[in-house]
Design a protein around this motif. Structure first.
Motif, PDB file in Angstrom:
ATOM      1  N   GLY A 115       0.809  -1.205   0.000  1.00 20.48           N
ATOM      2  CA  GLY A 115       0.000   0.000   0.000  1.00 20.48           C
ATOM      3  C   GLY A 115       0.846   1.260   0.000  1.00 20.48           C
ATOM      4  O   GLY A 115       2.065   1.219   0.190  1.00 20.48           O
ATOM      5  N   VAL A 116       0.183   2.391  -0.229  1.00 22.64           N
ATOM      6  CA  VAL A 116       0.859   3.689  -0.201  1.00 22.64           C
ATOM      7  C   VAL A 116      -0.059   4.739   0.412  1.00 22.64           C
ATOM      8  O   VAL A 116      -1.278   4.644   0.344  1.00 22.64           O
ATOM      9  N   VAL A 117       0.585   5.744   1.012  1.00 24.41           N
ATOM     10  CA  VAL A 117      -0.096   6.954   1.433  1.00 24.41           C
ATOM     11  C   VAL A 117       0.509   8.076   0.600  1.00 24.41           C
ATOM     12  O   VAL A 117       1.717   8.294   0.617  1.00 24.41           O
ATOM     13  N   ALA A 118      -0.338   8.761  -0.165  1.00 21.15           N
ATOM     14  CA  ALA A 118       0.108   9.846  -1.032  1.00 21.15           C
ATOM     15  C   ALA A 118      -0.721  11.073  -0.699  1.00 21.15           C
ATOM     16  O   ALA A 118      -1.897  11.140  -1.045  1.00 21.15           O
ATOM     17  N   GLY A 119      -0.129  12.021   0.030  1.00 18.63           N
ATOM     18  CA  GLY A 119      -0.903  13.171   0.491  1.00 18.63           C
ATOM     19  C   GLY A 119      -1.958  12.705   1.469  1.00 18.63           C
ATOM     20  O   GLY A 119      -1.656  12.037   2.455  1.00 18.63           O
ATOM     21  N   ILE A 120      -3.233  12.992   1.180  1.00 22.73           N
ATOM     22  CA  ILE A 120      -4.315  12.544   2.057  1.00 22.73           C
ATOM     23  C   ILE A 120      -4.928  11.225   1.580  1.00 22.73           C
ATOM     24  O   ILE A 120      -5.821  10.696   2.217  1.00 22.73           O
ATOM     25  N   GLN A 121      -4.436  10.685   0.463  1.00 21.22           N
ATOM     26  CA  GLN A 121      -4.985   9.453  -0.115  1.00 21.22           C
ATOM     27  C   GLN A 121      -4.302   8.228   0.488  1.00 21.22           C
ATOM     28  O   GLN A 121      -3.080   8.126   0.506  1.00 21.22           O
ATOM     29  N   VAL A 122      -5.107   7.270   0.965  1.00 27.68           N
ATOM     30  CA  VAL A 122      -4.620   6.004   1.504  1.00 27.68           C
ATOM     31  C   VAL A 122      -5.061   4.908   0.534  1.00 27.68           C
ATOM     32  O   VAL A 122      -6.244   4.816   0.203  1.00 27.68           O
ATOM     33  N   ARG A 130      -8.660  12.231  14.105  1.00 28.12           N
ATOM     34  CA  ARG A 130      -8.060  11.391  13.068  1.00 28.12           C
ATOM     35  C   ARG A 130      -9.057  10.353  12.589  1.00 28.12           C
ATOM     36  O   ARG A 130      -9.634   9.612  13.376  1.00 28.12           O
ATOM     37  N   SER A 131      -9.246  10.309  11.280  1.00 27.04           N
ATOM     38  CA  SER A 131     -10.150   9.338  10.685  1.00 27.04           C
ATOM     39  C   SER A 131      -9.739   9.103   9.238  1.00 27.04           C
ATOM     40  O   SER A 131      -8.991   9.882   8.661  1.00 27.04           O
ATOM     41  N   ILE A 132     -10.248   8.012   8.685  1.00 29.34           N
ATOM     42  CA  ILE A 132     -10.066   7.705   7.269  1.00 29.34           C
ATOM     43  C   ILE A 132     -11.438   7.345   6.730  1.00 29.34           C
ATOM     44  O   ILE A 132     -12.085   6.412   7.215  1.00 29.34           O
ATOM     45  N   THR A 133     -11.917   8.094   5.755  1.00 27.81           N
ATOM     46  CA  THR A 133     -13.176   7.787   5.108  1.00 27.81           C
ATOM     47  C   THR A 133     -12.849   7.054   3.822  1.00 27.81           C
ATOM     48  O   THR A 133     -12.115   7.571   2.978  1.00 27.81           O
ATOM     49  N   GLY A 134     -13.347   5.833   3.691  1.00 25.32           N
ATOM     50  CA  GLY A 134     -12.931   5.054   2.547  1.00 25.32           C
ATOM     51  C   GLY A 134     -13.908   3.993   2.121  1.00 25.32           C
ATOM     52  O   GLY A 134     -15.027   3.888   2.643  1.00 25.32           O
ATOM     53  N   THR A 135     -13.449   3.184   1.159  1.00 27.92           N
ATOM     54  CA  THR A 135     -14.258   2.124   0.575  1.00 27.92           C
ATOM     55  C   THR A 135     -13.474   0.819   0.565  1.00 27.92           C
ATOM     56  O   THR A 135     -12.339   0.775   0.086  1.00 27.92           O
ATOM     57  N   SER A 161      -9.628  -4.588  -1.926  1.00 25.15           N
ATOM     58  CA  SER A 161      -8.776  -3.407  -1.842  1.00 25.15           C
ATOM     59  C   SER A 161      -9.455  -2.373  -0.954  1.00 25.15           C
ATOM     60  O   SER A 161     -10.653  -2.446  -0.689  1.00 25.15           O
ATOM     61  N   PHE A 162      -8.683  -1.403  -0.496  1.00 26.23           N
ATOM     62  CA  PHE A 162      -9.217  -0.320   0.320  1.00 26.23           C
ATOM     63  C   PHE A 162      -8.616   0.983  -0.170  1.00 26.23           C
ATOM     64  O   PHE A 162      -7.402   1.076  -0.381  1.00 26.23           O
ATOM     65  N   THR A 163      -9.445   1.973  -0.399  1.00 26.37           N
ATOM     66  CA  THR A 163      -8.975   3.320  -0.696  1.00 26.37           C
ATOM     67  C   THR A 163      -9.682   4.263   0.252  1.00 26.37           C
ATOM     68  O   THR A 163     -10.840   4.045   0.624  1.00 26.37           O
ATOM     69  N   GLY A 164      -8.987   5.308   0.661  1.00 25.20           N
ATOM     70  CA  GLY A 164      -9.605   6.244   1.577  1.00 25.20           C
ATOM     71  C   GLY A 164      -8.911   7.579   1.569  1.00 25.20           C
ATOM     72  O   GLY A 164      -7.854   7.769   0.969  1.00 25.20           O
ATOM     73  N   VAL A 165      -9.538   8.524   2.260  1.00 27.28           N
ATOM     74  CA  VAL A 165      -8.997   9.867   2.429  1.00 27.28           C
ATOM     75  C   VAL A 165      -8.882  10.110   3.917  1.00 27.28           C
ATOM     76  O   VAL A 165      -9.847   9.948   4.662  1.00 27.28           O
ATOM     77  N   THR A 166      -7.671  10.488   4.353  1.00 29.56           N
ATOM     78  CA  THR A 166      -7.439  10.701   5.772  1.00 29.56           C
ATOM     79  C   THR A 166      -7.755  12.135   6.163  1.00 29.56           C
ATOM     80  O   THR A 166      -7.567  13.057   5.379  1.00 29.56           O
TER      81      THR A 166
END
Length: 196
Positions: free
Chosen positions: A138-145, A172-177, A160-165
């Motif tokens: 996985g990667v964290v790029a800016g606010i994208q997880v 602190r939270s991550i909203t994702g799918t 898979s999981f994608t989210g915005v931190t």
């Protein structure tokens, strides 16, 4: 008609150099298409958006006048997050099924050559659509997880999981799918996960 071409390709790696002074003022310079881009802002705030700053490119194919910018201080996502995600695909009829989700994430402290921070960990879902996802690339790029290394929206086969931190250290939270959980292939669950 033809669209306006970018002065550099979106996939071009750019090398930034700069400094932070004792008052938290950040100045960065980047060689850019025969010119030099300069960014300046203040990095004192740790509670969300940083002070506004400026961005300008002098010379070269990308030259432009000074414009305003806002920078965001994004905390490292390492930690345990929990929440209830709700089914979004296939579109449910009536009350949407839910999953209780726990994500244990570890973000590297140094970025890779593309400025992305490697991410590992596990995501476990229980409830209507059980799943376990082990994150190894996985990667964290800016606010994208992202639980996978490909560009956004190019989902891998399987879960898979994608989210915005959230940029705030206070909430602190991550909203994702969570897409295609292993217990229900083709299903997607979405919502916020909160730092524990």
């Amino acid at each position: 008609g033809a669209g306006f071409p970018p002065c550099v390709l979106p996939t071009t790696d750019l090398t930034a150099t700069g400094k932070v002074d004792t008052a938290g003022n950040v100045t960065l310079t980047v060689p850019l298409a025969g010119g030099v881009a300069t960014m300046a802002f203040n990095a004192v705030s740790t509670l969300g958006p940083l002070d506004t700053g400026t961005y300008q490119v002098v010379g070269g194919a990308c030259a432009q006048a000074s414009v305003g910018l806002s920078a965001i201080n994004v905390p490292n996502v390492t930690g345990t997050y929990k929440g209830t995600l709700t089914q979004i695909l296939p579109v449910p009829s009536g009350t949407a099924p839910t999953d209780s989700v726990t994500a244990v994430l570890v973000q590297a402290s140094t970025p890779n050559s593309d400025g992305q921070f490697p991410l590992s960990g596990t995501i476990t879902a229980t409830g209507a659509c059980p799943a376990t996802l082990t994150i190894t690339q996985g990667v964290v790029a800016g606010i994208q997880v992202q639980s996978y290394p490909s560009p956004p929206l190019l989902f891998p086969v399987g879960a898979s999981f994608t989210g915005v931190t959230s940029p705030s250290v206070l909430s602190r939270s991550i909203t994702g799918t969570l897409l295609q959980p292993s217990g229900c292939p083709g299903f997607a669950y979405s919502g916020p996960l909160y730092f524990q």
